[in-house]
Motif scaffolding. Structure first.
Motif, short mmCIF file in Angstrom:
data_model
loop_
_atom_site.label_atom_id
_atom_site.label_comp_id
_atom_site.label_asym_id
_atom_site.label_seq_id
_atom_site.Cartn_x
_atom_site.Cartn_y
_atom_site.Cartn_z
N ALA A 147 56.03 50.74 18.62
CA ALA A 147 56.05 50.12 19.96
C ALA A 147 55.76 48.63 19.87
O ALA A 147 56.42 47.81 20.54
N GLU A 148 54.82 48.27 19.03
CA GLU A 148 54.46 46.85 18.88
C GLU A 148 55.58 46.05 18.22
O GLU A 148 55.87 44.92 18.60
N ILE A 149 56.21 46.64 17.21
CA ILE A 149 57.33 45.97 16.55
C ILE A 149 58.49 45.80 17.53
O ILE A 149 59.15 44.76 17.57
N GLY A 150 58.73 46.83 18.33
CA GLY A 150 59.79 46.74 19.33
C GLY A 150 59.55 45.62 20.33
O GLY A 150 60.48 44.90 20.71
N LYS A 151 58.31 45.47 20.73
CA LYS A 151 57.96 44.40 21.68
C LYS A 151 58.21 43.03 21.06
O LYS A 151 58.77 42.13 21.72
N LEU A 152 57.84 42.86 19.79
CA LEU A 152 58.07 41.58 19.12
C LEU A 152 59.56 41.32 18.93
O LEU A 152 60.02 40.18 19.08
N ALA A 153 60.30 42.37 18.60
CA ALA A 153 61.75 42.21 18.40
C ALA A 153 62.43 41.76 19.69
O ALA A 153 63.29 40.86 19.67
N ARG A 154 62.06 42.37 20.80
CA ARG A 154 62.66 41.99 22.09
C ARG A 154 62.34 40.54 22.44
O ARG A 154 63.20 39.79 22.91
N LYS A 155 61.10 40.15 22.19
CA LYS A 155 60.66 38.79 22.51
C LYS A 155 61.48 37.75 21.74
O LYS A 155 61.75 36.65 22.25
N ALA A 158 65.79 40.03 18.51
CA ALA A 158 66.25 40.64 17.26
C ALA A 158 66.52 42.12 17.50
O ALA A 158 65.82 42.78 18.28
N LEU A 159 67.54 42.65 16.87
CA LEU A 159 67.81 44.08 16.94
C LEU A 159 66.70 44.84 16.23
O LEU A 159 66.29 44.46 15.13
N PHE A 160 66.23 45.91 16.84
CA PHE A 160 65.17 46.73 16.25
C PHE A 160 65.80 48.01 15.72
O PHE A 160 66.30 48.84 16.48
N ILE A 161 65.80 48.14 14.39
CA ILE A 161 66.37 49.31 13.73
C ILE A 161 65.23 50.14 13.14
O ILE A 161 64.49 49.65 12.29
N MET A 162 65.11 51.38 13.59
CA MET A 162 63.95 52.19 13.21
C MET A 162 64.35 53.47 12.49
O MET A 162 65.16 54.25 12.97
N ASP A 163 63.76 53.67 11.34
CA ASP A 163 63.83 54.95 10.63
C ASP A 163 62.81 55.88 11.28
O ASP A 163 61.60 55.72 11.13
N GLY A 164 63.33 56.85 12.05
CA GLY A 164 62.48 57.88 12.63
C GLY A 164 62.74 59.21 11.95
O GLY A 164 62.56 60.27 12.55
N VAL A 165 63.18 59.13 10.68
CA VAL A 165 63.65 60.30 9.96
C VAL A 165 62.62 61.43 9.96
O VAL A 165 62.97 62.60 10.09
N GLU A 177 61.81 53.22 25.67
CA GLU A 177 60.58 52.52 26.06
C GLU A 177 60.17 51.50 25.00
O GLU A 177 59.66 50.42 25.33
N TRP A 178 60.38 51.83 23.73
CA TRP A 178 59.99 50.93 22.64
C TRP A 178 61.06 49.89 22.33
O TRP A 178 60.84 49.01 21.49
N GLY A 179 62.22 49.99 22.97
CA GLY A 179 63.27 49.02 22.72
C GLY A 179 63.94 49.17 21.37
O GLY A 179 64.36 48.18 20.76
N VAL A 180 64.08 50.39 20.93
CA VAL A 180 64.72 50.65 19.63
C VAL A 180 66.24 50.59 19.82
O VAL A 180 66.80 51.38 20.58
N ASP A 181 66.89 49.68 19.12
CA ASP A 181 68.34 49.55 19.27
C ASP A 181 69.10 50.61 18.47
O ASP A 181 70.12 51.11 18.92
N ILE A 182 68.61 50.93 17.29
CA ILE A 182 69.19 52.02 16.51
C ILE A 182 68.04 52.83 15.91
O ILE A 182 67.17 52.27 15.24
N ALA A 183 68.05 54.12 16.19
CA ALA A 183 67.03 55.03 15.63
C ALA A 183 67.74 56.11 14.84
O ALA A 183 68.82 56.57 15.21
N VAL A 184 67.11 56.52 13.74
CA VAL A 184 67.73 57.49 12.83
C VAL A 184 66.76 58.65 12.60
O VAL A 184 65.55 58.45 12.44
N VAL A 185 67.32 59.88 12.56
CA VAL A 185 66.53 61.05 12.17
C VAL A 185 67.36 61.90 11.22
O VAL A 185 68.60 61.86 11.25
N GLY A 186 66.68 62.64 10.35
CA GLY A 186 67.35 63.54 9.43
C GLY A 186 67.20 64.98 9.88
O GLY A 186 66.16 65.37 10.42
N SER A 187 68.22 65.78 9.63
CA SER A 187 68.22 67.17 10.13
C SER A 187 67.16 68.03 9.48
O SER A 187 66.67 68.99 10.09
N GLN A 188 66.78 67.73 8.23
CA GLN A 188 65.94 68.64 7.45
C GLN A 188 64.46 68.38 7.58
O GLN A 188 63.66 68.93 6.84
#
Length: 383
Positions: A147-155, A158-165, A177-188
């Motif tokens: 959330a904090e990184i997203g806030k800084l990125a928006r300010k 910068a695009l916020f790319i998050m590994d939420g794997v 809410e966190w301003g994540v522009d691209i979030a990624v998750v893995g199926s396994q």
């Protein structure tokens, strides 16, 4: 060792429910058919709730790393600056992927230590097109401040790319809410489906950035996924792994039946139970925290006890029928890790702690059995 009797307590792949396995045995269908479009649409709708986003969602045939490369390669190109945050193995991987496509500005911290937000702020003030973050760093067991990184990125635009794997589906993740522009998750991982799929959410801001990139990945081009996904009968641009889509749909129905709030709570309680147990056994947690970082709620990383190597614990546990993980690269033999992902139960956790106590007792580290189990039970009962 009979694989059917083995307990998987590693940070993915995780155990898969029998109904998910059965789903993969259904007949093949035309991946350009209404039947496949229905599966794809159903999965995307459930995933929107899991991601907590109104952004577009795409399913890629490829592991979480494929999703990471799609995320970076689709939005940046030669001459673009990407700030790559690293405080573990997967942050390092994101940095290495970004370096293939753009100019990387590394923000490297010792593995297992928290991120210095002031340093990130300083780097963003120098300008960057994007910033990458591993939300849940499984190599060290630390939960980073998305959330904090997203806030800084928006300010700093910068695009916020998050590994939420390893956090999406098992922890509280709020993409919009966190301003994540691209979030990624893995199926396994927390979704508890077989390996082989990655899911990516993409914002409008990210799509606009993609139009400026002339050399995007071919197979993992997210603009190609949007073009196919926007059709009246949504589809993937290339032939998907159909049995894995069957499995993912069933796994997502299991999540929907449990409810995300209940699922997050279960992951949190069971990880707390693991931490309580190892504390009772005088084993120290590995990651160091500050006010903006937390222990992971899907993986616990512990320092190997004095006189015992982490690989010894991992190998001893395997002989007892429980698969846990050791440390990676520079952390090999220094730590061991226990996962609490997917459809893991209190019985799974208690069985794991029981076997850990037996291993530690045989190694002469503890004199008696039961203290860790009792500590874990107290946490579980309190919930």
């Amino acid at each position: 060792m009979d694989l059917e009797d083995t307990l998987l307590m590693m940070p993915g792949p995780v155990s898969v429910a029998p109904r998910v396995l059965r789903a993969m045995s259904k007949p093949m269908i035309n991946h350009r058919s209404a039947e496949f479009a229905g599966i794809y649409t159903d999965c995307r709708e459930i995933l929107s709730n899991i991601f907590k986003t109104d952004n577009d969602i795409f399913l890629l045939s490829g592991s979480g790393t494929a999703g990471m490369e799609a995320a970076v390669g689709s939005v940046v190109g030669k001459g673009d600056k990407v700030i790559a945050i690293e405080n573990g193995k997967f942050g390092e991987r994101f940095k290495d992927i970004a370096a293939l496509y753009a100019d990387v500005v590394p923000a490297v911290f010792e593995w297992g230590l928290p991120i210095d937000l002031e340093l990130i702020k300083e780097k963003l003030e120098e300008g960057a097109k994007a910033i990458t973050l591993v939300h849940n760093e499984t190599s060290t067991g630390i939960l980073n401040p998305a959330a904090e990184i997203g806030k800084l990125a928006r300010k700093h635009d910068a695009l916020f790319i998050m590994d939420g794997v390893t956090s999406i589906g098992g922890d509280d993740v709020r993409v919009d809410e966190w301003g994540v522009d691209i979030a990624v998750v893995g199926s396994q991982k927390c979704l508890a489906a077989p390996p082989g799929l990655s899911i990516v959410s993409v914002s409008e801001k990210a799509f606009e950035a993609m139009k400026e990139v002339t050399k995007r990945p071919y197979y993992n081009d997210l603009l190609a996924y949007k073009k196919s996904g926007d059709k009246p009968k949504p589809e993937t641009p290339y032939t998907p792994a159909i049995p894995l889509f069957y499995a993912l749909q069933e796994a997502l129905h299991i999540i929907k039946e449990e409810g995300m709030d209940a699922r997050i709570k279960r992951h949190r309680i069971l990880s707390e139970a693991v931490r309580a147990a190892v504390a009772e056994l005088n084993i120290e947690m590995f990651p160091q925290l500050n006010e903006s970082s937390h222990y992971s709620n899907t993986i616990s990383a512990m320092k190997a006890p004095a006189g015992i190597e982490g690989e010894d614990i991992k190998n001893d546990m395997r002989k007892q029928g429980v698969i846990i993980a050791g440390g990676q690269e520079r952390l090999k033999n220094k730590i061991f890790r226990i996962g609490c992902m997917g459809n893991v139960t209190s019985r799974d956790v208690l069985s794991t702690i029981q076997q850990l106590e037996i291993v530690l007792n045989k190694r002469g580290y503890i004199d008696s059995l039961g203290a860790g189990i009792e500590a874990a039970i107290r946490v579980i009962d309190r919930a």
